[in-house]
Design an enzyme around this catalytic site. Structure first.
Site, mmCIF file in Angstrom:
data_model
loop_
_atom_site.group_PDB
_atom_site.id
_atom_site.type_symbol
_atom_site.label_atom_id
_atom_site.label_comp_id
_atom_site.label_asym_id
_atom_site.label_seq_id
_atom_site.Cartn_x
_atom_site.Cartn_y
_atom_site.Cartn_z
ATOM 1 N N ASP A 74 2.252 -5.102 -10.724
ATOM 2 C CA ASP A 74 2.121 -3.844 -9.992
ATOM 3 C C ASP A 74 3.318 -2.980 -10.398
ATOM 4 O O ASP A 74 4.321 -3.492 -10.907
ATOM 5 C CB ASP A 74 2.109 -4.142 -8.493
ATOM 6 C CG ASP A 74 2.030 -2.880 -7.657
ATOM 7 O OD1 ASP A 74 1.238 -1.984 -7.998
ATOM 8 O OD2 ASP A 74 2.770 -2.796 -6.659
ATOM 9 N N ASP A 130 4.947 0.284 -8.460
ATOM 10 C CA ASP A 130 5.850 0.621 -7.357
ATOM 11 C C ASP A 130 6.093 -0.595 -6.465
ATOM 12 O O ASP A 130 5.139 -1.217 -5.978
ATOM 13 C CB ASP A 130 5.254 1.741 -6.511
ATOM 14 C CG ASP A 130 4.996 3.001 -7.313
ATOM 15 O OD1 ASP A 130 5.824 3.913 -7.265
ATOM 16 O OD2 ASP A 130 3.957 3.060 -8.004
ATOM 17 N N ASP A 144 3.401 -6.570 -4.662
ATOM 18 C CA ASP A 144 4.128 -6.584 -3.384
ATOM 19 C C ASP A 144 3.264 -6.124 -2.222
ATOM 20 O O ASP A 144 3.780 -5.782 -1.160
ATOM 21 C CB ASP A 144 5.377 -5.690 -3.471
ATOM 22 C CG ASP A 144 5.024 -4.213 -3.553
ATOM 23 O OD1 ASP A 144 4.159 -3.850 -4.377
ATOM 24 O OD2 ASP A 144 5.607 -3.422 -2.789
#
Length: 221
Positions: A11, A13, A170
């Site tokens: 991922d 960000d 996240d």
């Protein structure tokens, strides 16, 4: 780890890069224009992973479908675009991790729900684009995460089967997408993590507390 990993997908960000300062700054700039006081960074940071929807939600208490949402979302994105590389940087340890993956002959790529309009300039500005074997944005395929299609597209571009890839993210959507795609999934515990259930309940294959821990999980360190 019970499988042979040939590529690592990240991922963007909250996993590869720390963009929260710029996204939070855009939210507070918009609040200031509306005569509102700045919100503490600690309140804004967890919602970065939810994109404009999350930032407008926490900053203004407005959800998609409500009359004010689209206008606030568009204004927020315009302010973010003006300064999206002001303070954004790779997380500590990520430069070394990517270098170690490359030295080990593992491909890596990025799968993000961030729109191409933002993801490509950020990836280029941070020097990620020339190195990443794939950059799949939120509008690259007809579906965004938690749908598995963006991860499948990244695997195709890297030339590997989904089962030979691991996805690191996240957000709960990252784990859901990775599992649906047939990939091992890891939670980046240094990321934004949202405001929902504990990451221990997400069903990931492992939780890693720092980027270098991925090398241990891959048995490269």
């Amino acid at each position: 780890m019970s499988r042979k990993v040939r590529a690592v997908l990240f991922d963007l960000d909250g996993t590869l890069i720390d963009s929260a300062p710029d996204l939070a700054g855009a939210a507070n700039a918009l609040r200031a224009e509306h005569g509102l006081a700045a919100m503490p960074y600690e309140q804004l940071r967890p919602m970065v992973g939810a994109g404009a929807r999350g930032m407008v939600g926490v900053a203004f208490g407005v959800a998609p479908g409500e009359p004010r949402f689209e206008g606030l979302r568009d204004a927020f994105l315009a302010r973010y675009e003006q300064g999206m590389l002001d303070r954004t940087c790779l997380f500590d340890g990520m430069h070394g991790l990517l270098g170690a993956l490359e030295s080990a002959g593992l491909g890596w790529g990025i799968v993000t729900n961030k729109a191409t309009r933002f993801a490509v300039p950020v990836a280029e500005g941070l020097g990620l684009s020339p190195r990443a074997g794939a950059l799949i944005c939120g509008d690259t395929t007809p579906h965004a995460k938690p749908h598995p299609e963006p991860l499948w597209e990244a695997a195709r571009r890297l030339g590997h089967a989904p089962a030979d890839c691991v996805y690191v993210g996240d957000d709960l959507r990252d784990v859901q997408a990775g599992r649906a795609a047939g990939m091992a999934t890891l939670v980046a515990a240094w990321g934004y993590l949202g405001a929902g259930d504990s990451i221990d309940t997400w069903g990931a294959d492992a939780i890693i507390n720092r980027p270098e821990a991925l090398l241990n999980w891959l048995k490269l360190a």
